[in-house]
Design an enzyme around this catalytic site. Sequence first.
Site, PDB file in Angstrom:
ATOM      1  N   ARG A 114      -5.813   1.231   4.145  1.00  0.00           N
ATOM      2  CA  ARG A 114      -4.626   1.702   3.448  1.00  0.00           C
ATOM      3  C   ARG A 114      -4.303   0.843   2.217  1.00  0.00           C
ATOM      4  O   ARG A 114      -3.811   1.353   1.208  1.00  0.00           O
ATOM      5  CB  ARG A 114      -3.415   1.750   4.393  1.00  0.00           C
ATOM      6  CG  ARG A 114      -3.027   0.442   5.079  1.00  0.00           C
ATOM      7  CD  ARG A 114      -2.003   0.716   6.157  1.00  0.00           C
ATOM      8  NE  ARG A 114      -1.487  -0.470   6.838  1.00  0.00           N
ATOM      9  CZ  ARG A 114      -2.040  -1.015   7.910  1.00  0.00           C
ATOM     10  NH1 ARG A 114      -3.169  -0.523   8.418  1.00  0.00           N
ATOM     11  NH2 ARG A 114      -1.484  -2.076   8.482  1.00  0.00           N
ATOM     12  N   HIS A 151       0.818  -1.216   0.000  1.00  0.00           N
ATOM     13  CA  HIS A 151       0.000   0.000   0.000  1.00  0.00           C
ATOM     14  C   HIS A 151       0.853   1.268   0.000  1.00  0.00           C
ATOM     15  O   HIS A 151       2.060   1.241   0.261  1.00  0.00           O
ATOM     16  CB  HIS A 151      -0.914   0.014   1.232  1.00  0.00           C
ATOM     17  CG  HIS A 151      -0.148  -0.023   2.528  1.00  0.00           C
ATOM     18  ND1 HIS A 151       0.454   1.086   3.074  1.00  0.00           N
ATOM     19  CD2 HIS A 151       0.138  -1.057   3.360  1.00  0.00           C
ATOM     20  CE1 HIS A 151       1.062   0.755   4.193  1.00  0.00           C
ATOM     21  NE2 HIS A 151       0.897  -0.542   4.396  1.00  0.00           N
ATOM     22  N   HIS A 211       0.407  -5.744   2.612  1.00  0.00           N
ATOM     23  CA  HIS A 211       1.212  -5.016   3.594  1.00  0.00           C
ATOM     24  C   HIS A 211       2.614  -5.617   3.675  1.00  0.00           C
ATOM     25  O   HIS A 211       2.835  -6.778   3.330  1.00  0.00           O
ATOM     26  CB  HIS A 211       0.544  -5.088   4.961  1.00  0.00           C
ATOM     27  CG  HIS A 211      -0.907  -4.722   4.937  1.00  0.00           C
ATOM     28  ND1 HIS A 211      -1.363  -3.459   5.253  1.00  0.00           N
ATOM     29  CD2 HIS A 211      -2.010  -5.451   4.615  1.00  0.00           C
ATOM     30  CE1 HIS A 211      -2.690  -3.429   5.133  1.00  0.00           C
ATOM     31  NE2 HIS A 211      -3.093  -4.624   4.757  1.00  0.00           N
TER      32      HIS A 211
END
Length: 205
Positions: free
Chosen positions: A58, A9, A150
């Site tokens: 995110r 992200h 992530h």
Amino acid sequence: MTRLYLIRHGETLWNRKGKAQGMKDIQLTDVGIRQANYLAEHLKNENIDIIYASDLSRAYDTAEIIGKHINKSVIPLPGIREMNFGQWEGLTTNEIKEKYHGIFNDWSLKPHNTQIPEAETLLQVQTRSLKAVKEIIEKNPNKNIVMVSHGVAIKTIIFGLLDIDLSYYKKIRQDNTAINIIDFKKDYNVLVQLNDTCHLKNFKE
């Protein structure tokens, strides 16, 4: 052949402050949104068939920006959420060093064997993330698949898909909006690209 674009992200405020985010749902900064737009422009000619993303905002918002550029909707995939960092979430690296000195040293030297209080282990992150990824790969043969996830989760996925031991966790890095490409061949997987941020070469904050 199936190709996986595994993408981190864009920047968040906690990234900028050096805080452990984990499962906390932290929004993209203006910089993170702009990074995602540069990323999306870069992916426009990659013939992406489908987009998945962690349901933490995110990652999901980064994926939605990609989707708007290529006219694809985003499918949430909770299995590729970030590692739950337990008691470390919301703390800066310096705060973690102060409050959890011994465990932090273990995390720095042998993260695959470290249990952070109330957190997942790297193996637990890898197990759930790989399960989600493999299910998607099986459902989408011969497609170009984007997954926005992530830093920790992505590293464990890469190691799992390449049969690399988690003890090497600290040996690679993942920057904001970095692209990793893995090709799924009949008998093995091939890492084509790692932590590529060339789309940000002209980016100015």
